[in-house]
Design an enzyme around this catalytic site. Structure first.
Site, mmCIF file in Angstrom:
data_model
loop_
_atom_site.group_PDB
_atom_site.id
_atom_site.type_symbol
_atom_site.label_atom_id
_atom_site.label_comp_id
_atom_site.label_asym_id
_atom_site.label_seq_id
_atom_site.Cartn_x
_atom_site.Cartn_y
_atom_site.Cartn_z
ATOM 1 N N ARG A 1 -57.420 88.437 -44.999
ATOM 2 C CA ARG A 1 -56.931 89.484 -45.914
ATOM 3 C C ARG A 1 -56.094 90.553 -45.196
ATOM 4 O O ARG A 1 -56.176 91.745 -45.504
ATOM 5 C CB ARG A 1 -58.116 90.163 -46.636
ATOM 6 C CG ARG A 1 -58.950 89.257 -47.463
ATOM 7 C CD ARG A 1 -58.208 88.592 -48.610
ATOM 8 N NE ARG A 1 -59.030 87.564 -49.205
ATOM 9 C CZ ARG A 1 -58.984 86.267 -48.861
ATOM 10 N NH1 ARG A 1 -58.104 85.822 -47.969
ATOM 11 N NH2 ARG A 1 -59.780 85.397 -49.431
ATOM 12 N N SER B 1 -62.025 91.206 -55.701
ATOM 13 C CA SER B 1 -63.049 91.536 -54.697
ATOM 14 C C SER B 1 -62.777 92.918 -54.129
ATOM 15 O O SER B 1 -61.677 93.179 -53.635
ATOM 16 C CB SER B 1 -63.047 90.506 -53.566
ATOM 17 O OG SER B 1 -63.463 89.274 -54.062
ATOM 18 N N GLU C 1 -61.275 95.940 -49.405
ATOM 19 C CA GLU C 1 -60.194 94.953 -49.498
ATOM 20 C C GLU C 1 -59.139 95.468 -50.488
ATOM 21 O O GLU C 1 -57.938 95.318 -50.283
ATOM 22 C CB GLU C 1 -60.752 93.606 -49.968
ATOM 23 C CG GLU C 1 -59.697 92.535 -50.142
ATOM 24 C CD GLU C 1 -60.286 91.163 -50.441
ATOM 25 O OE1 GLU C 1 -61.357 90.832 -49.892
ATOM 26 O OE2 GLU C 1 -59.675 90.433 -51.248
#
Ligand SMILES: Cc1cc2nc3c(=O)[nH]c(=O)nc-3n(C[C@H](O)[C@H](O)[C@H](O)COP(=O)(O)OP(=O)(O)OC[C@H]3O[C@@H](n4cnc5c(N)ncnc54)[C@H](O)[C@@H]3O)c2cc1C
Length: 316
Positions: free
Chosen positions: A177, A226, A296
Site C-alpha cells: 500500500r 480498509s 491506510e
C-alpha cells in the site's frame, strides 16, 4: 487604513483550457461523502494543459491529486491550494499484445473488463478495487493475493513543475500500500501486463470476485475501504475485533459490523467524527494488543475552524 487583502488564489493561476473552480465541493465526489471544499479545483483538458498549468503555478501553492476518492478522508475545513481531478482525456484504455495502456483516470474495473474481453489474464483482481489507475499506482492497490506491483511494467508521471517522467516498475518503488514516487508527482498513465487467457474463464473470475465482495464488504456504504494497513503478521480487522471495536460509533461514524476494518458514515458524520473514531480504534488496539495500526486511508485537508463542539463519547 484598510489592510490589503491577498488576491484569491483563482485570480493568480495560469490560463488553462480546462476548468478551474473556486471553493469546489469535494464531499460529493468521495466515497465517505464528507469534508469541506477545495480552495480551487482544476480539471485539465488534457496532458499538455496540465503540464502548462504546473509549469506556471507559483511554487508555494500546494497541489493534491485525487482519483474517485475511494481511499480518501477530506477534512471538514477543506483542502488549501489546488485539487486536481483528471477527467475523460486521462481515462483512455488501449490494448497491445499482452498488455494494456491505461490512463490514470481509468477505473480499475474498466481496465479489468477490457483485459477480459481481450483475453489478457492476471488483471482480474482490479475488478474488486473501486478506484482509478492513478490511485492504484499511489497505493499499490491489491486484493485476493495480487497487487499492482505484480502487473505494472511502466508508468508516466508529471512532477510538480510539469516535467514528464517515464518510470520503470522499479522506479515506482511499490511495497505494501505504498509507492516511493514523490508525493507531489501526478501519475498520468500505466502499462499493465498480463498473460494469455481465455475470455470466458476471466469473465467467470470477475463474477466470483464481485460475489465475494458483496458477501464480505459493506460496498454500498459511505466508506473508505480498509481504514488501516495490516501490520506485518496480523490482520487489522482481527486486532480491531479483539479490541472490542466492532460496531463502535461516534457521532455519525461507525465501525462496520460486516467488516470491522471499514469505517462508515451512517448518514450524518463529519470528517472529524470519522477521523476521531479511527483514532479511538487505534488507541484501543494499542492498549489491547500493543500493536500500532497505520492509517491506510489518506486524510487530506485541514480541520474546520471555529467549531468548538465537545468530542462526543464513543458508543455501541
Ligand atoms: C468498498 C471499498 C473497497 C476497497 N477495496 C480495496 C481493496 O481490496 N484493495 C485495495 O488496495 N484498496 C481497496 N480500497 C481502497 C481504494 O479503492 C484504493 O486505494 C484505490 O486504489 C484508490 O483509488 P482512487 O482513485 O479512489 O484514489 P483516491 O482515493 O482518490 O486517492 C488515494 C490516493 O491516491 C492518490 N492519487 C490518486 N490519483 C493519483 C494520480 N493520478 N497520481 C498520483 N496520486 C494519485 C491521492 O493523492 C491519494 O493519496 C477499497 C475502497 C472501498 C471504498
Amino acid at each position: 487604513m484598510a489592510a490589503l487583502r491577498p488576491r484569491p488564489l483563482i485570480e493568480r493561476l495560469p490560463a488553462v483550457r480546462g476548468r478551474l473552480t473556486a471553493n469546489a465541493p469535494l464531499a460529493a465526489i468521495t466515497w465517505f461523502r464528507v469534508g469541506g471544499p477545495a480552495e480551487v479545483m482544476f480539471r485539465p483538458a488534457d496532458l499538455e494543459d496540465l503540464r502548462h498549468f504546473l509549469a506556471g503555478l507559483p511554487a508555494e501553492v500546494p497541489v493534491t491529486v485525487i482519483g474517485v476518492g475511494s481511499n480518501l478522508l477530506v477534512r471538514d475545513g477543506g483542502v488549501p491550494g489546488i485539487v486536481l481531478r483528471l477527467g475523460r482525456s486521462f481515462a483512455e484504455i488501449r490494448v497491445g499484445p499482452g498488455h494494456i495502456l491505461a490512463g490514470a483516470a481509468a477505473l480499475d474495473l474498466n481496465v479489468a473488463r477490457v483485459a477480459a474481453e481481450d483475453g489478457i489474464a492476471g488483471l482480474e483482481f482490479l475488478s474488486g478495487i473501486p478506484g482509478t489507475i492513478g490511485g492504484a499506482l499511489r497505493m499499490n492497490a491489491g486484493a485476493y493475493g495480487h497487487e499492482l506491483v505484480d502487473v505494472v511494467t511502466g508508468a508516466e508521471a508529471l512532477d510538480r513543475q510539469g516535467r514528464l517522467h517515464r518510470l520503470t516498475k522499479e522506479d515506482l518503488g511499490l511495497s505494501y500500500r505504498h509507492s516511493s514516487v514523490p508525493e507531489d508527482w501526478i501519475f498520468t498513465s500505466a502499462t499493465l501486463t498480463g498473460t494469455v487467457g481465455v475470455t470466458e474463464t476471466i469473465r467467470a473470475r470477475l463474477a466470483e470476485i464481485q460475489a465475494a465482495r458483496e458477501a464480505t464488504q459493506p460496498i454500498r456504504s459511505r466508506t473508505g475501504g480498509s481504514t488501516f494497513a495490516n501490520p506485518p503478521g496480523h490482520k487489522a480487522w482481527e486486532l480491531i475485533d479483539r479490541a472490542g471495536c466492532r460496531g463502535l460509533a461516534l457521532g455519525g461514524a461507525m465501525v462496520s459490523e460486516k467488516h470491522c476494518n471499514f469505517l462508515i458514515n451512517t448518514g450524518s458524520a463529519t470528517a472529524a467524527d470519522i477521523e476521531t473514531l479511527g483514532e479511538i480504534v487505534r488507541r484501543r488496539v494499542r492498549e489491547a494488543t500493543g500493536i500500532e495500526l497505520r492509517w491506510e486511508i489518506r486524510r487530506i485537508g485541514v480541520e474546520a475552524r471555529g467549531v468548538e463542539s465537545p468530542v462526543p463519547e464513543a458508543r455501541r
